[in-house]
Scaffold this motif. Structure first.
Motif, short mmCIF file in Angstrom:
data_model
loop_
_atom_site.label_atom_id
_atom_site.label_comp_id
_atom_site.label_asym_id
_atom_site.label_seq_id
_atom_site.Cartn_x
_atom_site.Cartn_y
_atom_site.Cartn_z
N GLU A 133 -31.49 65.01 -38.90
CA GLU A 133 -32.34 65.79 -38.01
C GLU A 133 -33.81 65.76 -38.42
OE1 GLU A 133 -30.46 68.65 -41.01
OE2 GLU A 133 -29.85 66.94 -39.77
N ARG A 134 -34.11 65.26 -39.62
CA ARG A 134 -35.50 65.22 -40.08
C ARG A 134 -36.06 63.81 -40.11
NH1 ARG A 134 -33.31 68.69 -44.50
NH2 ARG A 134 -33.50 70.85 -43.81
N LEU A 135 -35.27 62.85 -39.67
CA LEU A 135 -35.68 61.46 -39.83
C LEU A 135 -36.87 61.08 -38.96
CD1 LEU A 135 -32.30 59.66 -40.35
CD2 LEU A 135 -34.30 59.47 -41.80
N GLN A 136 -36.96 61.60 -37.75
CA GLN A 136 -38.11 61.24 -36.92
C GLN A 136 -39.41 61.72 -37.56
OE1 GLN A 136 -37.89 61.45 -32.62
NE2 GLN A 136 -40.01 62.17 -32.50
N VAL A 137 -39.37 62.93 -38.11
CA VAL A 137 -40.57 63.44 -38.79
C VAL A 137 -40.88 62.56 -40.00
CG1 VAL A 137 -41.60 65.42 -39.94
CG2 VAL A 137 -40.06 65.77 -38.01
N ALA A 138 -39.84 62.19 -40.75
CA ALA A 138 -40.05 61.33 -41.92
C ALA A 138 -40.67 60.00 -41.53
CB ALA A 138 -38.71 61.11 -42.64
N ASN A 139 -40.18 59.43 -40.46
CA ASN A 139 -40.71 58.15 -40.01
C ASN A 139 -42.14 58.28 -39.53
OD1 ASN A 139 -38.39 56.60 -40.52
ND2 ASN A 139 -37.43 57.42 -38.69
N ALA A 140 -42.48 59.40 -38.90
CA ALA A 140 -43.86 59.64 -38.49
C ALA A 140 -44.77 59.73 -39.71
CB ALA A 140 -43.95 60.91 -37.65
N ALA A 277 -44.56 63.33 -34.83
CA ALA A 277 -43.99 64.18 -35.87
C ALA A 277 -43.47 65.50 -35.28
CB ALA A 277 -45.04 64.47 -36.95
N ARG A 278 -43.96 65.86 -34.09
CA ARG A 278 -43.56 67.13 -33.47
C ARG A 278 -42.84 66.96 -32.14
NH1 ARG A 278 -45.42 71.64 -35.70
NH2 ARG A 278 -47.00 71.49 -37.34
N TRP A 279 -43.05 65.84 -31.47
CA TRP A 279 -42.48 65.65 -30.13
C TRP A 279 -41.21 64.83 -30.24
CZ3 TRP A 279 -44.34 61.66 -26.03
CH2 TRP A 279 -43.68 61.90 -24.81
N HIS A 280 -40.13 65.37 -29.73
CA HIS A 280 -38.84 64.68 -29.73
C HIS A 280 -38.38 64.51 -28.29
CE1 HIS A 280 -38.17 65.27 -34.14
NE2 HIS A 280 -38.99 66.28 -33.91
N PRO A 281 -38.86 63.50 -27.59
CA PRO A 281 -38.52 63.34 -26.17
C PRO A 281 -37.03 63.09 -25.98
CG PRO A 281 -39.65 61.39 -26.99
CD PRO A 281 -39.75 62.41 -28.06
N ARG A 282 -36.48 63.67 -24.94
CA ARG A 282 -35.05 63.51 -24.67
C ARG A 282 -34.73 62.07 -24.31
NH1 ARG A 282 -31.57 66.95 -20.19
NH2 ARG A 282 -29.53 66.02 -20.66
N ARG A 283 -35.53 61.47 -23.46
CA ARG A 283 -35.33 60.06 -23.08
C ARG A 283 -36.28 59.20 -23.90
NH1 ARG A 283 -34.91 60.82 -16.47
NH2 ARG A 283 -33.00 62.07 -16.51
N ASN A 326 -43.25 53.09 -32.07
CA ASN A 326 -42.75 52.82 -33.42
C ASN A 326 -41.79 53.88 -33.93
OD1 ASN A 326 -43.91 50.33 -33.99
ND2 ASN A 326 -45.76 51.21 -34.87
N VAL A 327 -42.19 55.13 -33.84
CA VAL A 327 -41.40 56.19 -34.47
C VAL A 327 -40.02 56.33 -33.82
CG1 VAL A 327 -41.32 58.66 -34.99
CG2 VAL A 327 -43.46 57.39 -35.28
N PRO A 328 -39.89 56.43 -32.49
CA PRO A 328 -38.53 56.45 -31.91
C PRO A 328 -37.76 55.16 -32.14
CG PRO A 328 -40.15 57.28 -30.34
CD PRO A 328 -40.92 56.65 -31.45
N TRP A 329 -38.46 54.03 -32.14
CA TRP A 329 -37.78 52.74 -32.32
C TRP A 329 -37.07 52.69 -33.67
CZ3 TRP A 329 -36.10 48.44 -30.10
CH2 TRP A 329 -35.90 47.29 -30.87
N PHE A 330 -37.79 52.95 -34.74
CA PHE A 330 -37.17 52.87 -36.05
C PHE A 330 -36.17 54.00 -36.27
CE2 PHE A 330 -41.15 50.46 -37.01
CZ PHE A 330 -40.52 49.25 -37.26
N THR A 331 -36.45 55.15 -35.67
CA THR A 331 -35.50 56.26 -35.74
C THR A 331 -34.17 55.87 -35.10
OG1 THR A 331 -37.23 57.94 -35.76
CG2 THR A 331 -35.08 58.63 -34.97
N SER A 332 -34.24 55.22 -33.96
CA SER A 332 -33.02 54.82 -33.26
C SER A 332 -32.27 53.74 -34.02
CB SER A 332 -33.38 54.32 -31.86
OG SER A 332 -33.98 55.35 -31.10
N VAL A 333 -33.00 52.81 -34.62
CA VAL A 333 -32.34 51.78 -35.43
C VAL A 333 -31.55 52.44 -36.55
CG1 VAL A 333 -32.73 49.85 -37.00
CG2 VAL A 333 -33.98 49.96 -34.85
N GLN A 334 -32.13 53.41 -37.23
CA GLN A 334 -31.44 54.09 -38.32
C GLN A 334 -30.23 54.88 -37.82
OE1 GLN A 334 -34.60 56.39 -40.07
NE2 GLN A 334 -35.01 54.84 -41.62
N ASN A 335 -30.36 55.48 -36.64
CA ASN A 335 -29.27 56.27 -36.11
C ASN A 335 -28.12 55.43 -35.60
OD1 ASN A 335 -29.68 58.98 -36.47
ND2 ASN A 335 -30.94 59.24 -34.64
N GLU A 336 -28.43 54.34 -34.93
CA GLU A 336 -27.43 53.60 -34.18
C GLU A 336 -26.76 52.47 -34.96
OE1 GLU A 336 -26.39 54.18 -30.88
OE2 GLU A 336 -27.44 56.05 -31.30
#
Length: 421
Positions: A133-140, A277-283, A326-336
């Motif tokens: 749950e903190r990975l997107q912030v970490a990646n930012a 670091a603060r915005w987590h878009p649903r899509r 960049n931030v959602p891209w790498f976050t998704s790679v780590q998640n998926e």
């Protein structure tokens, strides 16, 4: 945000920042060596090309080895290898004739190997120390470090070189690579699922890398996003690197436009990283691709380069957009991606997005001659705008996930590993 200030994450952040500083500093030190008369312009170009070749050769191998042995070990080896290349490069600068050039190219190739090896490993180690749950912030936060080092690296190393000489500047680069090697913590309890002790053969490397490629193909959002990113880097970035200097000289008689747009892009990228670091878009997939498409504004803005504010605004918006991607891209790679294939899939990302960039750099100038500069700018702008739009139609592209929910790590399916840079 406070949860990120744990010692393991801070150590990874410091190590990654050190490697980033060293990476950005090297071209400037070589440029200063050229100004000192120790390198010709042709030698400088060959050295940078050798570094790129070493980078591309190391990335797929490092992806396999990082999945097998864990990213920490690869980070250590890559940092030591890169630091060890510095004496070779210094020897090449001070030797004479062909032998000096060969030493320089050998050192540049080796430092490229170190740079290429650490990239997928650093990306894979983050989800091992940061909760999902903190990975997107970490990646930012990691992305902010990348943007800051792109400014501080050349500035810091130039200061050292001016006060203490080129050799001292090379010494600072070596120390930065040693810091990268030593700083990240050891990560225990990692199960890779790859056969160990089988023997490192070319056939096994190819087989294991192909397994990573099959994993990547199983994620339509990844393939579509990678195509969009590759086009943006190979075509869009090449416009900035090749055509912008001439446009700046033509419009203002100086490098004023280059300097102002580079600054605007960096400020925009920092703003984008802070936003993510603060915005987590649903899509997040559609949002990320829309952010990437904003780079298409850059080629169009150069059609109106004489009105300086237009390209400056375009570069600022493109900088914001690149971090929205960049931030959602790498976050998704780590998640998926399963952790035992994460480094290999990340290496595929680097291999294509960076690997085809030299081809774009080589083709932009001839294409501008054949088609005309303005026509080429329009074509590149349209490609950067519409290819991400087409990628958004790919299955699973909406959220960069095979499932409707963009989060995955909470289920424990991937051992608690989550998002990325």
């Amino acid at each position: 945000m406070k949860a990120l200030f744990s010692p393991p994450f801070v150590r990874v952040w410091l190590g990654s920042t050190a490697s980033g500083l060293a990476t950005w500093a090297l071209p400037f030190v070589l440029g200063l060596a050229m100004l000192d008369g120790r390198l010709s312009a042709a030698d400088l170009g060959l050295a940078l090309a050798a570094r790129t070749m070493g980078f591309l050769a190391a990335v797929p191998i490092a992806g396999v080895l990082s999945d097998e042995r864990g990213p920490r070990q690869i980070i250590f080896v890559s940092g030591v290898v890169a630091a060890g290349s510095i004496p070779i490069m210094i020897a090449g600068l001070y030797a004479h004739g062909v032998s000096g050039l060969l030493l320089l190219l050998a050192g540049a190739s080796v430092i490229g190997v170190g740079q290429g090896a650490c990239r997928p490993a650093y990306q894979a180690i983050i989800p091992e120390i940061v909760k999902s749950e903190r990975l997107q912030v970490a990646n930012a936060v990691m992305s902010i470090a990348v943007r800051v080092t792109s400014i501080l690296g050349p500035a810091t190393i130039s200061f050292v070189a001016l006060w203490s000489g080129t050799v001292a500047a090379f010494g600072v680069i070596a120390l930065l690579w040693l810091a990268s090697a030593l700083m990240p913590p050891n990560v225990t309890g990692r199960s890779t699922g790859l056969p160990r002790g089988e023997g490192l053969t070319f056939g096994r490397l190819v087989r294991d890398f192909c397994e990573g490629a099959r994993e990547a193909r199983g994620h339509p959002w990844f393939m579509a996003g990678l195509l969009s990113l590759t086009v943006t880097v190979a075509a869009g970035y090449s416009v900035t690197s090749v055509l912008l200097p001439g446009i700046s000289q033509e419009a203002f008689g100086s490098a004023a436009l280059m300097t102002s747009t580079a600054t605007a892009y960096m400020v925009g990228a920092l703003a984008g990283a802070l936003l993510m670091a603060r915005w987590h878009p649903r899509r997040r997939g559609w949002v990320a691709l829309a952010g990437l498409a904003l780079y298409g504004l850059v080629p169009f803005s150069l059609l109106f380069a004489d009105i300086r504010i237009i390209p400056i605004l375009a570069y600022f918006v493109a900088g914001v957009g690149i971090e929205i991607f960049n931030v959602p891209w790498f976050t998704s790679v780590q998640n998926e991606i399963p952790p035992n294939r994460l480094s290999r899939v990340s290496s595929i990302d680097f291999l294509f997005s960076y690997g085809l960039a030299p081809l774009g750099l080589a083709l932009i100038a001839p294409l501008a001659t054949v088609l005309g500069r303005d026509v080429l700018l329009i074509c590149v702008g349209l490609a950067c705008l519409f290819i991400p739009a087409a990628a958004a139609l790919a299955p699973t592209a909406r959220s960069f996930s095979k499932r409707h929910s963009p989060a995955r790590g909470a289920s424990g399916e991937h051992g608690g590993h989550g998002d990325h840079l």
